[in-house]
Design an enzyme around this catalytic site. Sequence first.
Site, short mmCIF file in Angstrom:
data_model
loop_
_atom_site.label_atom_id
_atom_site.label_comp_id
_atom_site.label_asym_id
_atom_site.label_seq_id
_atom_site.Cartn_x
_atom_site.Cartn_y
_atom_site.Cartn_z
N ARG A 1 0.80 -1.22 0.00
CA ARG A 1 0.00 0.00 0.00
C ARG A 1 0.83 1.28 0.00
NH1 ARG A 1 -2.99 -4.08 1.62
NH2 ARG A 1 -1.07 -4.62 2.66
N THR A 2 1.84 1.34 0.85
CA THR A 2 2.63 2.58 0.92
C THR A 2 3.33 2.78 -0.42
OG1 THR A 2 2.95 2.18 3.26
CG2 THR A 2 4.35 3.84 2.26
N LYS B 1 26.72 -4.48 -3.99
CA LYS B 1 28.18 -4.48 -4.20
C LYS B 1 28.91 -3.87 -3.01
CE LYS B 1 27.48 -3.69 -9.12
NZ LYS B 1 27.64 -2.67 -10.19
N ARG C 1 11.80 3.47 2.72
CA ARG C 1 11.43 2.56 3.82
C ARG C 1 12.66 1.76 4.19
NH1 ARG C 1 6.17 -1.27 4.02
NH2 ARG C 1 5.33 0.71 4.69
N HIS D 1 5.94 5.82 11.13
CA HIS D 1 5.42 5.69 9.76
C HIS D 1 4.48 6.88 9.56
CE1 HIS D 1 3.99 4.14 6.08
NE2 HIS D 1 3.73 2.89 6.41
C1 NCD Z 1 2.50 -1.14 7.95
C2 NCD Z 1 4.00 -0.97 8.03
O1 NCD Z 1 4.73 -1.27 7.09
O2 NCD Z 1 4.41 -0.49 9.07
N1 NCD Z 1 2.04 -1.30 6.65
C3 NCD Z 1 1.64 -0.18 5.98
O3 NCD Z 1 2.43 0.60 5.55
N2 NCD Z 1 0.34 0.02 5.85
C4 NCD Z 1 1.91 -2.07 8.90
C5 NCD Z 1 2.45 -3.46 8.97
O4 NCD Z 1 3.31 -3.86 8.20
O5 NCD Z 1 1.95 -4.18 9.83
#
Ligand code: NCD
Length: 320
Positions: free
Chosen positions: A65-66, A95, A116, A144
């Site tokens: 989703r993100t 590398k 991320r 997040h």
């Molecule tokens: C979350 C995350 O990556 O922190 N996912 C998201 O971005 N909606 C929640 C999760 O992974 O549980």
Amino acid sequence: MQKPDPIQSNFKGKDILSLDQFDTQSIEKVFFVAREMAEIAKNAKQSDLLAGNILTLLFYEPSSRTFGSFDAAAKRLGGKTIVVQNPTQVSSVAKGENFQDTIRTFESYSEALVIRHPEVGTLQKAANAATIPVISAGDGIGEHPTQALLDLYTIYEKFGRFDGLTGLIAGDIKNGRTVHSLIRGLSLFKNITLYLLAPTPLMLDRSEYEDFTKRGIKIIEIASEQEIPKNANFWYWTRVQKERITNASDYETVKNSFIVTKALLQSFGSNDMILMHPLPRVGEIAEEVDDDPRSVYLKTQMRNGMYVRMALLALVLGKM
Ligand code: NCD
């Protein structure tokens, strides 16, 4: 540790790493722009707000989703994306290239970086290395922020306010970065009561508990479903973060300690509440609940992610 700049309603050129950067006006500004973005997306209009801009999506951890909503957000606004999923295998990171060099590389090709990473603090390192905006898409068990903004937007769209709301957050409060950002965001508003339901090993870290309590938010930790208040405005369920728990048997002990079923909603849910989840869910919300009108996780909450991320891109790139 160095802290990112406060937003103070001026997003242009800023990094988005923590809800601690926000005040209530800055959050309202995101909502205002997100509503305009929702109109663009709902009508499948093509906007050229980000025409000529390239966004790099650098994801060291899996994401649906993100990742998907940032990619869609950039494209719906006429921007383009460089996609680097799993850089440890597909980029020069494999590398042995250091993190700063990787950041400088993608900085030279794009106008903003969405990153991320599994380690807390790495997003701040990226922001230090880059001169373009860095947006956190998840910083280990830390924060997040864009998820929290879409969660807050979802709550606000339903109730039209935050002051005086009561919420329930359940699952992995210790390791859930979405929860850490959401509580920071909610703490900015008045008279919020939050019930936290978690198995003992996954309760909020004590230092964070103290920090949040000092901000004025009322936190009530509960240990069983029987203690769920019947007047909660929202339930926010979360997955146990398996990848953060080193011992497999520890995971087995705590996974799915609390599951939302029709019966649980019937007994403890109010008629006017919403049921949220950042997703992915891995069994902690029974599928029988998906059609309940109060369930927003597969519907508005997910779509709101795209609107809010469209808004954030437009704002940090100085287009709004
Ligand atoms: C979350 C995350 O990556 O922190 N996912 C998201 O971005 N909606 C929640 C999760 O992974 O549980």
